[in-house]
Design a protein around this motif. Structure first.
Motif, PDB file in Angstrom:
ATOM      1  N   SER A 183       0.801  -1.231   0.000  1.00  0.00           N
ATOM      2  CA  SER A 183       0.000   0.000   0.000  1.00  0.00           C
ATOM      3  C   SER A 183       0.832   1.278   0.000  1.00  0.00           C
ATOM      4  CB  SER A 183      -0.954   0.010   1.186  1.00  0.00           C
ATOM      5  OG  SER A 183      -0.227   0.052   2.372  1.00  0.00           O
ATOM      6  N   SER A 184       2.151   1.185   0.243  1.00  0.00           N
ATOM      7  CA  SER A 184       2.899   2.446   0.232  1.00  0.00           C
ATOM      8  C   SER A 184       3.300   2.726  -1.211  1.00  0.00           C
ATOM      9  CB  SER A 184       4.130   2.352   1.132  1.00  0.00           C
ATOM     10  OG  SER A 184       4.859   1.203   0.776  1.00  0.00           O
ATOM     11  N   THR A 185       2.610   3.661  -1.817  1.00  0.00           N
ATOM     12  CA  THR A 185       2.865   3.960  -3.231  1.00  0.00           C
ATOM     13  C   THR A 185       3.964   5.010  -3.326  1.00  0.00           C
ATOM     14  OG1 THR A 185       0.983   5.424  -2.987  1.00  0.00           O
ATOM     15  CG2 THR A 185       0.603   3.348  -4.121  1.00  0.00           C
ATOM     16  N   ALA A 186       3.770   6.108  -2.610  1.00  0.00           N
ATOM     17  CA  ALA A 186       4.705   7.222  -2.725  1.00  0.00           C
ATOM     18  C   ALA A 186       6.095   6.792  -2.261  1.00  0.00           C
ATOM     19  CB  ALA A 186       4.213   8.401  -1.914  1.00  0.00           C
ATOM     20  N   GLN A 187       6.149   6.193  -1.082  1.00  0.00           N
ATOM     21  CA  GLN A 187       7.477   5.831  -0.559  1.00  0.00           C
ATOM     22  C   GLN A 187       7.744   4.345  -0.784  1.00  0.00           C
ATOM     23  OE1 GLN A 187       4.953   6.925   1.396  1.00  0.00           O
ATOM     24  NE2 GLN A 187       5.594   8.650   2.654  1.00  0.00           N
ATOM     25  N   HIS A 188       7.379   3.805  -1.940  1.00  0.00           N
ATOM     26  CA  HIS A 188       7.507   2.359  -2.122  1.00  0.00           C
ATOM     27  C   HIS A 188       8.952   1.901  -1.946  1.00  0.00           C
ATOM     28  CE1 HIS A 188       6.662  -1.660  -3.431  1.00  0.00           C
ATOM     29  NE2 HIS A 188       7.718  -1.580  -4.226  1.00  0.00           N
ATOM     30  N   GLN A 189       9.878   2.644  -2.569  1.00  0.00           N
ATOM     31  CA  GLN A 189      11.271   2.218  -2.515  1.00  0.00           C
ATOM     32  C   GLN A 189      11.782   2.257  -1.084  1.00  0.00           C
ATOM     33  OE1 GLN A 189      11.450   0.606  -5.173  1.00  0.00           O
ATOM     34  NE2 GLN A 189      13.478   1.310  -5.821  1.00  0.00           N
ATOM     35  N   GLN A 190      11.367   3.351  -0.391  1.00  0.00           N
ATOM     36  CA  GLN A 190      11.814   3.488   1.017  1.00  0.00           C
ATOM     37  C   GLN A 190      11.313   2.290   1.830  1.00  0.00           C
ATOM     38  OE1 GLN A 190      10.012   6.776   2.998  1.00  0.00           O
ATOM     39  NE2 GLN A 190      10.868   6.220   4.976  1.00  0.00           N
ATOM     40  N   ALA A 191      10.017   1.972   1.621  1.00  0.00           N
ATOM     41  CA  ALA A 191       9.423   0.845   2.352  1.00  0.00           C
ATOM     42  C   ALA A 191      10.168  -0.425   1.992  1.00  0.00           C
ATOM     43  CB  ALA A 191       7.949   0.716   1.996  1.00  0.00           C
ATOM     44  N   ALA A 192      10.408  -0.632   0.701  1.00  0.00           N
ATOM     45  CA  ALA A 192      11.061  -1.869   0.279  1.00  0.00           C
ATOM     46  C   ALA A 192      12.452  -1.962   0.878  1.00  0.00           C
ATOM     47  CB  ALA A 192      11.129  -1.914  -1.237  1.00  0.00           C
ATOM     48  N   ALA A 193      13.135  -0.830   0.914  1.00  0.00           N
ATOM     49  CA  ALA A 193      14.490  -0.844   1.468  1.00  0.00           C
ATOM     50  C   ALA A 193      14.453  -1.235   2.937  1.00  0.00           C
ATOM     51  CB  ALA A 193      15.105   0.533   1.284  1.00  0.00           C
ATOM     52  N   GLN A 194      13.473  -0.672   3.683  1.00  0.00           N
ATOM     53  CA  GLN A 194      13.396  -0.991   5.121  1.00  0.00           C
ATOM     54  C   GLN A 194      13.050  -2.463   5.312  1.00  0.00           C
ATOM     55  OE1 GLN A 194      10.971   1.580   7.435  1.00  0.00           O
ATOM     56  NE2 GLN A 194      12.004   3.449   6.801  1.00  0.00           N
ATOM     57  N   VAL A 195      12.133  -2.946   4.479  1.00  0.00           N
ATOM     58  CA  VAL A 195      11.750  -4.352   4.618  1.00  0.00           C
ATOM     59  C   VAL A 195      12.943  -5.239   4.280  1.00  0.00           C
ATOM     60  CG1 VAL A 195      10.274  -6.163   3.705  1.00  0.00           C
ATOM     61  CG2 VAL A 195       9.312  -3.916   4.190  1.00  0.00           C
ATOM     62  N   LEU A 196      13.689  -4.839   3.280  1.00  0.00           N
ATOM     63  CA  LEU A 196      14.874  -5.626   2.924  1.00  0.00           C
ATOM     64  C   LEU A 196      15.841  -5.683   4.099  1.00  0.00           C
ATOM     65  CD1 LEU A 196      16.464  -7.143   0.802  1.00  0.00           C
ATOM     66  CD2 LEU A 196      17.415  -4.988  -0.006  1.00  0.00           C
ATOM     67  N   GLN A 197      15.949  -4.555   4.738  1.00  0.00           N
ATOM     68  CA  GLN A 197      16.812  -4.507   5.915  1.00  0.00           C
ATOM     69  C   GLN A 197      16.304  -5.503   6.976  1.00  0.00           C
ATOM     70  OE1 GLN A 197      17.285  -0.446   6.736  1.00  0.00           O
ATOM     71  NE2 GLN A 197      19.226  -0.657   7.781  1.00  0.00           N
ATOM     72  N   PHE A 198      14.999  -5.512   7.165  1.00  0.00           N
ATOM     73  CA  PHE A 198      14.370  -6.455   8.116  1.00  0.00           C
ATOM     74  C   PHE A 198      14.754  -7.886   7.734  1.00  0.00           C
ATOM     75  CE2 PHE A 198      10.733  -9.303   8.945  1.00  0.00           C
ATOM     76  CZ  PHE A 198      10.656  -9.221  10.325  1.00  0.00           C
ATOM     77  N   LEU A 199      14.665  -8.166   6.427  1.00  0.00           N
ATOM     78  CA  LEU A 199      14.980  -9.526   5.966  1.00  0.00           C
ATOM     79  C   LEU A 199      16.445  -9.848   6.225  1.00  0.00           C
ATOM     80  CD1 LEU A 199      13.067  -9.586   2.562  1.00  0.00           C
ATOM     81  CD2 LEU A 199      12.461 -10.803   4.652  1.00  0.00           C
ATOM     82  N   ILE A 200      17.292  -8.841   5.964  1.00  0.00           N
ATOM     83  CA  ILE A 200      18.733  -9.109   6.074  1.00  0.00           C
ATOM     84  C   ILE A 200      19.131  -9.275   7.533  1.00  0.00           C
ATOM     85  CG2 ILE A 200      21.011  -8.059   5.721  1.00  0.00           C
ATOM     86  CD1 ILE A 200      19.824  -6.942   3.063  1.00  0.00           C
ATOM     87  N   VAL A 201      18.596  -8.399   8.431  1.00  0.00           N
ATOM     88  CA  VAL A 201      18.947  -8.490   9.852  1.00  0.00           C
ATOM     89  C   VAL A 201      18.526  -9.859  10.401  1.00  0.00           C
ATOM     90  CG1 VAL A 201      18.440  -7.597  12.132  1.00  0.00           C
ATOM     91  CG2 VAL A 201      18.910  -6.032  10.264  1.00  0.00           C
ATOM     92  N   HIS A 202      17.352 -10.314   9.977  1.00  0.00           N
ATOM     93  CA  HIS A 202      16.866 -11.602  10.495  1.00  0.00           C
ATOM     94  C   HIS A 202      17.116 -12.704   9.475  1.00  0.00           C
ATOM     95  CE1 HIS A 202      15.097  -9.350  13.704  1.00  0.00           C
ATOM     96  NE2 HIS A 202      14.335  -8.641  12.882  1.00  0.00           N
ATOM     97  N   SER A 203      18.245 -12.558   8.659  1.00  0.00           N
ATOM     98  CA  SER A 203      18.400 -13.455   7.518  1.00  0.00           C
ATOM     99  C   SER A 203      18.567 -14.904   7.931  1.00  0.00           C
ATOM    100  CB  SER A 203      19.583 -12.999   6.653  1.00  0.00           C
ATOM    101  OG  SER A 203      20.752 -13.019   7.450  1.00  0.00           O
TER     102      SER A 203
END
Length: 1998
Positions: free
Chosen positions: A1615-1635
């Motif tokens: 649902s985050s359209t405007a900040q999609h990349q920002q959201a994706a980057a944060q989620v990626l970080q979440f994935l990497i920290v808990h990789s």
């Protein structure tokens, strides 16, 4: 004739008369207005019975024949159809009975049948014996009815203050009877019936049973005779008899004889008094307003012949059998004549009135006064009737007032005689024999008559004229109401003159009679005062006629002077301390006559000081007389025991004042009346002990001992000295107690007694002292400590308090305890004889005191034992309840408790004893270990067992019991006994309640008639008498409650004894609620009694002044009704359930239902017409609502009054210290304890000021106590209201939940719930509603809203009104009603303010249910709705759900931020459940709040940030949940609620942005709990499984934590359209920290619903976040090292995702599916399988989407640089054989999946698509015709929604269809979901295939042509610097194994591909598009791709 010969089963000689008596009682004594009309009817019906009084129906041959044939032909019984055959035995008994009473054969037969019916009420009697009782009971009823009717007449003596209508009915009726010769009939019956004659007849016919039966029969006969005689007495009190009747009465009295002791029996006394009232004219003096009417009605004044006849009859010289009686009648007549002569009308009767003197002389010479004193006053019945007393009073006062000359003559004659006696004494000769003693007899009579005043009338006041010297006129009441300025009436003046003059110059012979007359006249508080003054004035020196130096001999002066002289002379003669004086009591210096005079004066003194405290203090403080000192002095001298006894009695009277008592104690100790200190050399005891052992025992009379006990008893009550005897002995009361115990009590059974009754008098006197000591004893810690006192220089052990000593002896098997028990045993034996014996009254009182001692011990023993334990003293005691289990010395059995219980059998004759007995049993019943033994003891002997049961039942059945308020005054003995009987019933019921809570077997089960030797549930309860079932306490309780239940006003008990009714209902509830007793009880109540229906129809109960009780009654009844509804519903007893539901819920008036009075048709119409026909019938309030109305929610809270002396805060502190919890769980203040504390505080004040203020202080104490009482009452009231509300809620919830749904039509159901909700809210939202009731209301609101929501949704599911919904509002309940409910609910939430968070939890629950109503139900995805165009959808009218939702939101918005604030605050803080529900409410509102007002408020107020930040704070708590044995799961639930809300917020783009701003993902990154994934080992998992199955295993718990986080990430990414990349980057970080965790999940081989869900969510996130483009965005703030790391992670995620494809898409797929089916456990297999199917498809879709994204991302720069699959098709080929190369670690990294995998997935998915499509289509068609499905299929569909397999059978068919429909919707939607996934997979697969084919076929240069490949590589290399992410390892041709692509591979690919992608597959794909994508997705997308692929395969490089 046959009809007339039918038998009345209630016996025409008993039943109708009993009914008549009941009606008379209700109308005349119960004053029930409705009974007047009934009385009129019943009197008309019974007139013949009254006219032929006591006449029996005659025998007849016809009847005899009829009865004889009853055994063969049968006989008809009234009210029953057909005839009934009767056994021969019964008929022969009927003939015996007919001969015995000389009654008709049919009447005899009826009596026997009634006897058989009533037999259970008389255990141990045969039907014949019961019939005899009934026969006489019928007679008694008719006699009593006649007496009551006559008493209700209006007349000259008394009035019952009844209504004029009633009085005119009874007067008319009794006048008729009198005119038909009632007087003669009564006189004949009285002379004919005699107990002896009747007993002889009965004896011959064997009509007498046991002692009790004999006593009952004789009592009935006596009562019948007595009532008949009292009929005449009551008549003459009110109206005169006619001439003939009066003469008949005189004629009867002429032949009357006296009893053996010279007194008249009660019957004859009543008839004598009747005649005295006949001849009474004194009432005319009173001058009442109806005097003229009375004169007209008086034949004495109006009928001369009447006077003449009586005059002549009484002048008749023939003596009567009792000459004294003749004298009394003559005296009465003389006074009547004298009275007449003084009236103006009397002049006509002058010829008769002349003779009054002569008649009076004759009467006096016949000893009228002596007869009055001996025969009439001595009669047992004299003191029981107030109007006897009043008549004799008027007789005596008339004689003294109307015949003063006669009195003077008597006095003169007495003086003459006194002189003769004196002379003969002087001369030493015998006094003349024939001396008349009339005046002496008159004085003795006056003394004896006024000495007893059972009704506290104080008639003697008329003899005292308040002279000026007495300043107490204001307090005087009585005949002369002293107004100081008014002259007293003439009569009073004359009488007081008589008293004074008789004492002047009193001859010695009259001294004693005069004193005894004064003693009688001093009886009463005011009379005593006047008498005291008289004696004081007489002794004064100014009196003229002083006889001697001491003034008048009748004066204090003279008396105390004589006492002093006597004392001095005795002291002079006192020898040394030799004890011979006790052996030879000589009358030193005093004659017998003088001794009698002293005794008389002492008795007079005792009477005066007993009544008048002023006199007591005045005499005691008189300096010259010092009476106490002189009396104690005399007690030390050698005088006769009788005199000593009187002295002690006088001292007792003095001791009534505490001031005197304390000094009296010291004097008593000092004078050593009881020797408490032994002189060192003294051989033997002295004092009263010697008198008892030496003198009294020898004489066998014990007056002195009794008086001493009485003195001690009085002193103990008045004041209690602790330091008694200090200095000479260890101080205290111990020696006195020891004497009473060891010398008086223990030897009392073995002493000899001249008067048998004195034995029990002694026992009573001494037990009374023990009782008082124990009653006032409160165990203190100091009692258990050995205290030492100094005595003459050495230390000795101090005495304990006497209460302790008594208690100690009763808690050990001491001689005192054993004697108490044997006394109880002897007592019950004596009472069981039912024979009168000397001292019976005293024995009963002694037994009562013994029982009371045991009772007090039981009450105090717990505290006593506790203190004893704490003190660690070496004293040994045994709890009393254990001692009572001991073996009796007499009977050698353990029967002490049985003996105590046997007293209940005498409850009718001895209510006080039964009361104490019940109290003890109730106390013992608390101990479970004793209960079982008691049941054994009680049932051991069949006879005893029956008797005990009968005793309990008799006490409960007692009709004389009466509940009076707390302030019930004990002045009226009858009322006191009625109250005691009532208390006994309360104790028995409490005993039952206590016992029922204990384990089986217990006393209650035995008493209530359940099995105690077999399992309780096997009991078969019957009506009494059926199958030999005795009448048990259960029957008694039910008959108490049934009485009046069928009348309009409801059960009588509820009004007359509310407290008792409450306990009865409680017992029944406990029986119904206990699993063992529930079955038998409910069955019995339902079948035999129809109990609940008859009781419930009187709800709500209201009892004026007993509101608390009425509430408690209702609550127990409603709880029982709830159980009944539940049981009848479970057992499918529909008619019962329906009947109760109609009663509770109907709002149409209807008569009380009669049993089966409703036909099915009526039911049909009722349920159809329902509640919508407003015009046809007037509405009534639903019963369930009117019960709610009767609970008043407001509660007055009493304020502490204004305090002047005490400190408010301290008082509050003391109050709270004195609080304790009652049995019912209420906290109340112990008033007695509180009072003691306050009084102790007041007493502790010292100094003059304090003494002056004492009255004010005590007044304040009183007002504080009053306040505490009110406060207690307030608490009880609140508790009762809460209890009732709770029960009401139980009932409502049971009705809505447990009863079959179809019994209440849906629309009725909704309207009922609406009414309930609105009423509840109105009550709770009123200004003064008590906060204590809110929690219960909130709970009720919650369940009601839940049911409303469920009902509305069910209605919509059934689709009753799918069409018309929009017009008529929402479902049956209108929108406006729903809005009203919502507003009230929100008001309620707001009115709870800051506190009450738990309470709000209920309300949030209710709000959620409410909001659920407007939620659209799951609609089946039929795939057709999409046909509509977008425009059609936009312009479609708003449906009902949306409309309601919009309106709801508007209402919620209207409450503004106040509501938001409350909900947000609760969501962030407070109780866990409250937080969860508040979060859920926010979630719900945010979901419908399209304008985002709430979201804005949450973010602006910072609540959203608080919620986000709290995730990090809860990390530790969540980590603790993953331990194998977790603590509570609260944290998990809150976490889930919070994540649900955040997910909801994230669905809104604004919300998602706001969450990112609050740093949501950052918080998730920091949570360590996601890294703590438990290992999955299957054995371990099962090892840790919670046995209840409630707590999930650690892995499941972990998933519950992880999945919401993953979902949240997914929603944010979406649902985050405007900040999609920002959201994706944060989620990626979440994935990497808990990789680590992520990789382990991706690698996990487990196939369970959970693991698949994890994978589907993870792949979804990875497909959106782990993209090279995301890393580019991170580039600005990340160094190159980290970039490398990120790229490494991404490529790793990518590899693992692609390897999943081979697992779920390749040949592995089938194996995974099989595994999936195995894991889905059997119970919920269908559901699990569906979930797993969706998950697997979702995983495939996600991975394909990922591939697509990767391909698309790379294509931006270079068109064909990325290849994900190798150009081989080989992989799926070996699908059948085992795969050796697949290891558990997953696909080896070096292997890259070929394109065959994608093609395989495509094929497989296409096949699945059609399977799913077919299944979907079938389900849709099933759904449309669900009603026509075969039952088995419906059952199968329901099975997955009902947890228990047996559950489906219990569900109604309509419910089954709803469930089946629900299941079908689920299946359809599941298939629709699968179809959409399949179509998506097909599309993405085609796209990926096309891209790869395009690359391989068009752009790829094979390995054979090296250069072009190199150029390709160099082009890669050259692009690397500016291309920030470089090449994925998987796409680097060399590393992926693609470097070996040769031309041959490509050709092979083309061939294989052409084979695989054949016509059939293409057709399938196009069909998919035709069937589905047309309406769902991008139309013609598949078509285009298929076309392109086909093209590539045909001509690749062309």
């Amino acid at each position: 004739m046959a009809a007339q010969m039918a038998v009345n089963s209630a016996a025409s000689l008993w039943g109708p008369f009993k009914e008549l008596w009941d009606t008379v009682i209700n109308a005349i004594w119960g004053r029930q207005p409705e009974a007047v009309h009934l009385l009129d009817l019943i009197l008309k019906k019974h007139k013949p019975d009254f006219i032929s009084l006591f006449k029996n129906p005659p025998k007849s041959s016809e009847q005899k024949e009829k009865v004889r044939k009853a055994s063969t032909d049968g006989i008809s019984v009234q009210g029953h159809q057909g005839t009934r055959l009767l056994p021969e035995q019964l008929l022969s008994e009927a003939f015996i009975l007919s001969d015995l009473f000389n009654i008709g054969e049919l009447a005899a037969l009826e009596l026997l049948l009634a006897g058989e019916h009533q037999q259970p009420h008389f255990p141990g009697l045969t039907r014949g014996l019961v019939a005899v009782l009934l026969y006489w009971d019928g007679k008694r009823c008719i006699a009593n009815s006649l007496r009551s009717l006559i008493q209700s007449r209006r007349g000259k003596t008394f009035t019952l203050e009844l209504s004029t209508e009633l009085v005119s009915i009874t007067t008319r009726f009794t006048d008729d009877l009198m005119n038909q010769g009632l007087t003669r009939k009564i006189l004949t019956l009285v002379s004919e019936i005699s107990v002896t004659a009747e007993f002889e007849k009965l004896q011959k016919a064997r009509g007498l049973g046991n002692e009790k039966h004999r006593k009952q029969i004789s009592d009935l006969i006596k009562e019948s005779r007595q009532s008949l005689a009292e009929c005449l007495f009551s008549w003459t009190c009110q109206s005169p008899l006619s001439k003939d009747d009066t003469l008949s009465l005189i004629g009867y009295l002429e032949n009357v004889t006296a009893e053996a002791d010279g007194s008249l029996d009660g019957v004859n006394l009543a008839l004598v008094m009747a005649l005295l009232y006949c001849l009474d004219v004194s009432f005319l003096e009173q001058g009442t307003e109806d005097r003229e009417d009375l004169i007209q009605a008086l034949p004495l004044l109006t009928e001369k012949p009447y006077v003449a006849a009586i005059h002549n009859r009484l002048l008749d010289p023939r003596p009567w059998k009792l000459q004294g009686l003749q004298a009394v009648v003559r005296l009465t007549w003389a006074l009547a004549l004298r009275g007449l002569s003084q009236l103006p009308q009397g002049s006509a009767l002058v010829e008769f009135t002349e003779g009054d003197e002569a008649l009076a002389d004759a009467a006096i010479s016949q000893n009228a006064f002596l007869f009055l004193a001996e025969a009439m006053l001595g009669s047992e019945g004299f003191g029981q009737e107030e109007f006897y007393t009043r008549r004799i009073h008027s007789l005596l006062t008339d004689f003294l007032a109307l015949m003063p000359m006669k009195v003077k003559q008597l006095r003169n004659r007495a003086e003459e005689d006194a002189r003769l006696v004196h002379m003969s004494m002087q001369m030493g000769s015998e006094p003349p024999a024939a001396l008349r003693r009339d005046l002496e007899q008159l004085m003795t009579l006056i003394g004896a008559f006024y000495g007893k005043d059972p009704f506290n009338l104080e008639l003697a006041l008329e003899y005292w004229c308040p002279s000026e010297s007495v300043h107490h006129s204001s307090t005087i009441t009585g005949s002369y109401l002293g107004v100081t300025h008014q002259r007293p009436p003439h009569k009073q003046v004359v009488l007081s003159k008589f008293v004074r003059q008789m004492g002047d110059l009193l001859p010695s012979t009259l001294y004693i009679p005069y004193l005894s007359m004064l003693k009688g006249l001093a009886n009463g508080p005011q009379c005593a005062h006047y008498c005291f003054s008289l004696l004081k004035v007489n002794g004064a020196p100014h009196v003229e006629n002083i006889q001697a130096s001491g003034g008048s001999p009748v004066s204090w002066e003279h008396f105390f002077h004589s006492l002093m002289l006597y004392h001095e002379s005795l002291r002079r003669d006192m020898p040394s301390v030799d004890i011979s004086q006790y052996r030879h009591p000589s009358l030193r210096g005093i004659t017998q006559r003088e001794q009698d005079g002293l005794v008389s004066f002492l008795q007079l003194t005792t009477t005066i000081i007993k009544w008048s405290e002023n006199a007591r203090l005045a005499l005691c403080e008189h300096p010259q007389w010092t009476p106490v000192v002189v009396m104690l002095g005399l007690l030390q001298c050698s005088i006769p025991p009788v005199l000593k006894s009187e002295l002690l009695e006088s001292l007792s009277a003095f001791g009534k004042s505490p001031e005197i008592a304390s000094s009296l104690w010291q004097s008593l100790e000092y004078t050593q009346i009881l020797q408490t200190v032994r002189a060192p050399g003294q051989r033997q005891a002295a004092g009263i002990e010697v008198e008892l052992n030496e003198i009294e025992s020898r004489c066998e009379e014990y007056p002195l001992t009794r008086s001493f006990c009485h003195l001690i008893s009085t002193l103990v009550e008045s004041s209690f000295p602790t330091n008694l005897g200090a200095g000479l002995r260890p101080p205290g009361f111990e020696p006195y107690l020891q004497f009473l115990r060891d010398s008086v009590f223990l030897p009392f059974p073995t002493r000899a007694y001249r008067r048998a009754e004195e034995k029990w008098e002694v026992a009573e006197a001494v037990l009374d002292v023990f009782h008082k000591l124990l009653k006032d004893y409160e165990p203190q810690p100091s009692d258990f400590v050995e205290e030492m006192v100094e005595l003459q220089g050495e230390l000795v052990v101090a005495n304990k308090s006497p209460g302790y000593s008594v208690m100690f002896h009763l808690l050990n098997d001491s001689p005192m305890f054993s004697l108490c028990l044997s006394l109880l045993e002897e007592g019950v034996k004596q009472l069981d004889t039912y024979a009168p014996f000397p001292g019976k009254k005293h024995l009963e009182r002694a037994v009562q005191l013994c029982l009371s001692l045991l009772d007090l011990t039981l009450q105090k023993e717990t505290l006593f034992m506790d203190l004893l334990r704490e003190s660690q003293s070496s004293v040994i005691v045994t709890p009393l309840e254990q001692l009572l289990q001991g073996v009796s010395a007499q009977s050698k059995k353990a029967d002490h408790v049985v003996n105590i219980a046997r007293y209940l059998y005498h409850g009718t004759s001895n209510p006080e004893i039964a009361f104490e007995s019940a109290n003890i049993l109730r106390c013992i019943a608390r101990y479970p270990n004793i209960q079982a033994r008691l049941v054994g003891d009680f049932t051991h002997d069949q006879l005893v067992s029956e008797k005990l049961m009968a005793g309990f039942v008799e006490c409960l059945d007692n009709e004389d019991a009466e509940e009076l308020g707390q302030e019930g005054d004990d002045s009226d003995p009858e009322k006191r006994l009625a109250r005691i009987r009532h208390e006994t019933r309360v104790h028995i019921l409490n005993l039952l309640i206590t016992s029922l809570e204990l384990k089986h077997p217990n006393l209650a089960l035995y008493l209530l008639g359940y099995e105690v030797k077999k399992p309780v549930s096997t009991t078969n309860l019957q009506d009494p008498g059926v199958l030999g079932c005795p009448r048990s306490c259960l029957h008694a309780i039910l008959s108490l409650l049934e009485k009046g239940a069928h009348s309009r006003s409801g059960p009588v008990l509820m009004r007359e004894a509310p407290q008792l009714a409450e306990l009865c209902y409680q017992v029944l509830y406990q029986l119904c609620a206990c699993s063992d007793t529930s079955g038998p009880t409910m069955r019995y109540l339902r079948t035999s009694q129809d109990f609940l229906f008859s009781q419930l129809q009187h709800l709500p109960f209201s009892v004026q002044g007993h509101e608390i009780s009425a509430l408690n009654q209702m609550s127990w009844l409603m709880k029982t009704a709830a159980i009944e509804l539940r049981l009848t519903s479970l057992n499918r007893q529909r008619s019962h359930t329906q009947r109760l539901l109609h009663l509770l819920l109907d709002d149409q008036p209807h008569g009380a239902y009669t049993g089966e009075g409703e036909t099915g048709a009526e039911d049909e119409t009722r349920s159809v017409s329902g509640f919508l026909h407003f015009d046809t019938v007037s509405k009534v309030r639903r019963k369930i609502l009117s019960v709610l109305d009767s609970i008043d929610f407001s509660q007055e809270v009493p304020d502490l009054p204004q305090l002047d002396f005490f400190d408010r805060a301290q008082i509050e502190q003391v109050i709270s210290n004195c609080e304790h919890t009652t049995e019912h769980g209420q906290t109340v203040c112990n008033i007695k304890l509180f009072h003691r504390v306050l009084v102790a505080e007041v007493n502790a004040l010292q100094g003059m000021a304090a003494i002056g203020q004492r009255p004010l202080l005590l007044e304040e104490v009183n007002s504080i106590l009053q306040h505490v009482v009110e406060r207690n009452r307030m608490r009880q009231s609140l508790s009762a209201k809460r209890h009732t509300l709770q029960s009401w809620r139980n009932l409502v919830e049971t009705v809505l939940t447990a009863c079959p749904q179809d019994l209440i039509p849906t629309e009725d159901r909704q309207l009922i719930i609406r009414d309930l909700l609105l009423d509840l809210h109105d009550k709770v939202l009123s200004e003064d509603a008590a906060a204590d009731l809110m929690p219960v209301v909130a709970g009720a609101v919650f369940t009601l809203t839940a049911h409303l929501s469920q009902s509305v949704r069910t209605e919509q599911q059934q689709g009753v009104r799918t069409e018309g919904i929009t017009t008529s509002g929402f479902a049956s309940i209108t929108n406006s009603a729903l809005h009203l409910i919502l507003r009230k609910l929100l008001d309620f939430i707001l009115c709870t303010g800051g506190g009450f968070q738990r309470l709000r939890a209920h309300l949030y629950g209710a709000l959620l249910y409410y909001l659920q109503v407007a939620q659209k139900p799951d609609e089946p995805e039929t795939l057709e709705t999409a046909d509509k165009s977008m425009w059609e959808r936009l312009t479609a009218p708003e449906d009902a759900f949306t409309k309601l939702q919009r309106e709801n939101l508007a209402i919620i918005e209207s409450y503004g931020t106040a509501l938001m604030e409350v909900v947000c605050r609760d969501a962030c803080d407070g109780h866990e459940i409250g937080r969860m529900l508040a979060l859920a409410v926010l979630d719900r509102i945010v979901s419908i709040d399209k304008q985002c007002h709430w979201l804005l408020y949450m973010s602006n107020s910072g609540y959203l940030r608080v919620l986000v930040e709290s995730l990090r704070q809860e990390d530790l708590a969540l980590q603790s949940l993953l331990s194998p044995q977790p603590p509570l799961l609260k944290a998990l639930y809150i976490y889930e609620s919070k994540m649900a809300l955040l997910t909801r917020v994230a669905k809104n783009p604004q919300g998602a942005a706001e969450l990112l701003r609050c740093g949501l993902i950052v918080q998730l990154v920091e949570c360590e709990v996601y890294d703590m994934r438990p290992e999955t080992d299957s054995h371990g998992v099962f090892g840790q499984r919670d046995p209840s199955g409630f707590i999930p295993n650690p892995l499941d718990r972990y998933r519950q934590i992880l999945l919401p986080a993953l979902r949240l990430c997914q929603v944010i990414l979406t649902s985050s359209t405007a900040q999609h990349q920002q959201a994706a980057a944060q989620v990626l970080q979440f994935l990497i920290v808990h990789s680590d965790t992520i990789h382990s999940i991706l690698r996990c081989q487990e196939v369970t619903a959970g693991s698949l869900q994890e994978l589907s969510l993870l792949t979804g996130i990875i497909s959106k976040a782990a993209l090279p483009g995301v890393v580019v965005d991170l580039g600005q703030d990340v160094n190159s090292g980290s970039l490398m790391e990120y790229n490494g992670h991404i490529s790793r995620f990518q590899r693992q995702c692609l390897s999943l494809l081979s697992r779920f898409a390749g040949s592995e797929r089938m194996r995974q599916m099989k595994l999936a089916e195995q894991t889905a456990t059997q119970g919920d297999s269908a559901d699990q399988r569906e979930v797993m199917e969706v998950s697997i498809q979702q995983i495939c879709a996600n991975v394909m989407e990922y591939c697509q994204s990767l391909l698309l991302q790379s294509s931006l720069e270079s068109q064909f640089s990325v290849c994900l699959f190798s150009p081989t098709m080989a992989e799926p080929a070996s699908q059948d054989g085992p795969r050796a190369d697949v290891q558990m670690t997953g696909v080896p990294h070096s292997r890259v999946s070929g394109m065959g995998l994608v093609v395989y997935l495509l094929k497989q998915t296409a096949t699945d698509f059609f399977r799913f499509y077919e299944s979907h289509r079938q389900s849709v068609s099933k759904m449309q015709g669900v009603e026509h499905l075969p039952p088995d299929e419906v059952k199968e569909l329901c099975q997955s929604l009902v947890s228990l397999s047996s559950g489906v059978d219990k569900i109604s068919s309509s419910q089954r269809y709803i469930l089946a429909k629900r299941r079908l919707v689920k299946i359809i939607n599941n298939r629709a979901k699968l179809l959409s996934l399949c179509s998506y997979i097909i599309e993405t697969c085609l796209f990926v295939l096309w891209r790869h084919l395009e690359y391989y076929m068009l752009h790829c240069t094979p390995a054979d042509t090296q250069d072009s490949l190199l150029s390709g590589r160099s082009s890669f290399r050259s692009r690397r610097p500016e291309d920030s992410f470089g090449v994925f390892p998987a796409t680097d041709v060399r590393s992926s194994g693609l470097s070996r692509v040769s031309q041959q591979d490509l050709d092979q690919l083309q061939n294989d591909m052409a084979c695989s992608f054949g016509e059939s597959l293409q057709k399938k794909l196009l069909d998919v598009e035709g069937l589905y994508c047309q309406v769902r997705s991008r139309y013609t997308f598949i078509q285009a791709l298929v076309r392109r692929i086909r093209g590539l395969l045909r001509n690749p490089k062309s």
